[in-house]
Scaffold this motif. Structure first.
Motif, PDB file in Angstrom:
ATOM      1  N   GLU A  64     107.629 133.234   8.249  1.00 32.55           N
ATOM      2  CA  GLU A  64     107.559 133.444   6.858  1.00 32.55           C
ATOM      3  C   GLU A  64     106.564 132.523   6.033  1.00 32.55           C
ATOM      4  O   GLU A  64     106.332 133.001   4.989  1.00 32.55           O
ATOM      5  N   ASP A  65     106.292 131.747   6.457  1.00 33.85           N
ATOM      6  CA  ASP A  65     105.297 130.797   5.726  1.00 33.85           C
ATOM      7  C   ASP A  65     103.998 131.345   6.158  1.00 33.85           C
ATOM      8  O   ASP A  65     102.884 130.724   5.495  1.00 33.85           O
ATOM      9  N   GLU A  66     103.690 132.118   6.938  1.00 32.41           N
ATOM     10  CA  GLU A  66     102.343 132.851   6.984  1.00 32.41           C
ATOM     11  C   GLU A  66     102.289 133.800   5.908  1.00 32.41           C
ATOM     12  O   GLU A  66     101.205 134.421   5.787  1.00 32.41           O
ATOM     13  N   VAL A  67     103.234 134.173   5.240  1.00 36.92           N
ATOM     14  CA  VAL A  67     103.271 135.299   4.277  1.00 36.92           C
ATOM     15  C   VAL A  67     102.938 134.804   2.971  1.00 36.92           C
ATOM     16  O   VAL A  67     103.252 133.812   2.429  1.00 36.92           O
ATOM     17  N   LYS A  68     101.765 135.339   2.306  1.00 37.37           N
ATOM     18  CA  LYS A  68     101.395 135.072   0.977  1.00 37.37           C
ATOM     19  C   LYS A  68     102.580 135.151   0.097  1.00 37.37           C
ATOM     20  O   LYS A  68     103.268 136.099   0.192  1.00 37.37           O
ATOM     21  N   SER A  69     102.826 133.993  -0.549  1.00 34.21           N
ATOM     22  CA  SER A  69     104.231 133.839  -1.248  1.00 34.21           C
ATOM     23  C   SER A  69     104.468 134.797  -2.467  1.00 34.21           C
ATOM     24  O   SER A  69     105.315 135.125  -2.746  1.00 34.21           O
ATOM     25  N   GLU A  70     103.340 135.312  -3.041  1.00 27.52           N
ATOM     26  CA  GLU A  70     103.256 136.346  -4.093  1.00 27.52           C
ATOM     27  C   GLU A  70     103.396 137.609  -3.480  1.00 27.52           C
ATOM     28  O   GLU A  70     103.950 138.568  -4.319  1.00 27.52           O
ATOM     29  N   SER A  71     103.533 137.457  -2.204  1.00 31.56           N
ATOM     30  CA  SER A  71     103.545 139.282  -1.632  1.00 31.56           C
ATOM     31  C   SER A  71     104.692 139.430  -0.840  1.00 31.56           C
ATOM     32  O   SER A  71     105.017 140.451  -0.283  1.00 31.56           O
ATOM     33  N   VAL A  72     105.604 138.492  -0.821  1.00 25.73           N
ATOM     34  CA  VAL A  72     106.564 138.696   0.159  1.00 25.73           C
ATOM     35  C   VAL A  72     107.648 139.775  -0.208  1.00 25.73           C
ATOM     36  O   VAL A  72     107.813 140.829   0.682  1.00 25.73           O
ATOM     37  N   ALA A  73     108.045 140.041  -1.381  1.00 21.88           N
ATOM     38  CA  ALA A  73     108.686 141.137  -1.887  1.00 21.88           C
ATOM     39  C   ALA A  73     108.190 142.666  -1.572  1.00 21.88           C
ATOM     40  O   ALA A  73     108.763 143.358  -0.776  1.00 21.88           O
ATOM     41  N   GLU A  74     106.875 142.806  -1.931  1.00 26.59           N
ATOM     42  CA  GLU A  74     106.144 143.819  -1.521  1.00 26.59           C
ATOM     43  C   GLU A  74     105.978 144.165  -0.180  1.00 26.59           C
ATOM     44  O   GLU A  74     105.974 145.249   0.280  1.00 26.59           O
ATOM     45  N   MET A  75     105.836 142.930   0.700  1.00 23.93           N
ATOM     46  CA  MET A  75     105.660 143.281   2.291  1.00 23.93           C
ATOM     47  C   MET A  75     107.026 143.584   2.770  1.00 23.93           C
ATOM     48  O   MET A  75     106.994 144.528   3.715  1.00 23.93           O
TER      49      MET A  75
END
Lengths: 136, 234
Positions: A64-75
């Motif tokens: 999960e730390d590879e995910v852009k923090s602002e994009s988590v919900a959208e992803m």
């Protein structure tokens, strides 16, 4: 019942229609588990374990730390949307790891397992590609 | 039965206590759950045994009842015959016997009714217990699967960490796989090109050897060409 050692032997000499190769390695531990490298894709190994009921095939996509923090919900939304049409596999989270996995009956035969593994491996590559905009 | 397995998972997520490898349900709880299922199963077996016993008793009562009814009918016929023969005393005696049969009949009918009520109760009890057991078995399967997934993923992540593949991000993995795929594809294409070239050459060789294609690259043909040009010019 699903015998993981028999499956291992069958996979290693598997010569199916899809022309996939499987490199199987056992993982020591109390739960019988092994990792399978499909067609030399050693970066994305698939892990197989089984219960009495089902065989679980799991492929780790990213932490999960590879995910852009602002994009988590959208992803996450995108993954839920992709989940339904994605053939044979589904997305999941284990700990902090996003995974794609397939569950099949413990009574499946080797062709079905080989098909599952091939599909899962393809799906994992397609998924990372599709989701790469959300990744750092 | 409290929370089902999904509710437990959701509350764990809400409590953000989903550390990798953290047991969702401890082994002790699974043992208790398994014991409950075992107890439920033995209750069910006992209820089924009881049911067959009571059903046997009900059947026995039914047999007794129909035999008594036959006796009553038979003796009613006797009464008629005795009356036809104007033997009032004998008719009275037979009628007395009939009342005995009927008293017996009433007792057995009462018993049978009780057995049948008992059967109905046992059947619905068995159905409920069976449904409860099925549900518990399903939940236990899910709990055990969750547990085994956890154990497997724990084994996997420690293997993952030690194998060094964790060092790669998903994007890097993807790029490496795609680069290798491209390389394989390039190699295939190159191999294919090389193969046609070789095969083409060998065919040409054959044709040349056969004289189908004239050899016009050798020194002698060059000389011939120049000579021909020279002759034309003269």
């Amino acid at each position: 019942m699903f015998d993981i050692n028999i499956v291992r032997k069958l996979l290693e000499k598997y010569d199916g229609e899809q022309g996939l190769s499987f490199d199987v390695q056992e993982i020591p531990g109390e739960t019988p588990t092994f990792s399978v490298v499909v067609d030399g894709r050693e970066e994305l190994p698939i892990y197989i374990s089984s219960t009495n009921e089902e065989v679980l095939c799991i492929c780790h996509l990213f932490d999960e730390d590879e995910v852009k923090s602002e994009s988590v919900a959208e992803m996450n939304q995108a993954m839920l949307t992709m989940n339904v049409p994605m053939p044979l596999s589904s997305f999941g989270i284990i700990g902090s790891q996003y995974v794609v996995f397939g569950a099949m009956s413990a009574r499946s035969d080797i062709d079905e397992l080989a098909h599952e593994l091939g599909t899962l491996s393809g799906n994992s590559i397609d998924a990372i590609e599709a989701l790469s905009d959300y990744l750092k | 039965m409290g929370q089902n397995i999904f509710q437990k998972l959701v509350s764990l997520v809400k409590g953000s206590a989903t550390k990798a490898g953290e047991a969702i349900i401890d082994a002790n709880a699974i043992t208790i759950f398994e014991q409950e299922i075992k107890d439920g199963q033995s209750n069910l077996d006992k209820a089924k045994k009881d049911l067959t016993l009571v059903m046997a008793k009900s059947m026995e009562a039914a047999r007794k009842i129909s035999s008594l009814q036959a006796d009553v009918a038979k003796h009613e016929a006797y009464v008629e015959k005795a009356l036809n023969k104007d033997d009032e005393n004998l008719a009275m005696e037979i009628a007395g016997k009939i009342t005995e049969f009927e008293a017996d009949l009433q007792i057995h009918q009462g018993a049978k009714d009780q057995y049948d009520t008992h059967i109905k109760r046992l059947k619905s009890q068995i159905k409920d217990t069976q449904q409860g057991l099925d549900k518990m078995t399903r939940e236990l399967t899910m709990v055990k699967t969750t547990e085994s997934v956890q154990k497997a993923s724990q084994a996997i992540s420690s293997n993952y960490a030690s194998s060094g593949s964790k060092a790669l991000s998903a994007k890097e993995s993807l790029n490496r796989i795609k680069a290798r795929q491209q390389e394989t594809e390039d190699r295939l294409i190159a191999g294919e090109a090389l193969r046609t070239e070789f095969e083409g050459e060998s065919l040409e060789d054959k044709l040349r050897a056969n004289g189908i294609i004239e050899d016009n690259s050798g020194a002698s043909s060059v000389l011939d060409r120049i000579k021909a040009k020279k002759n034309k010019a003269q």
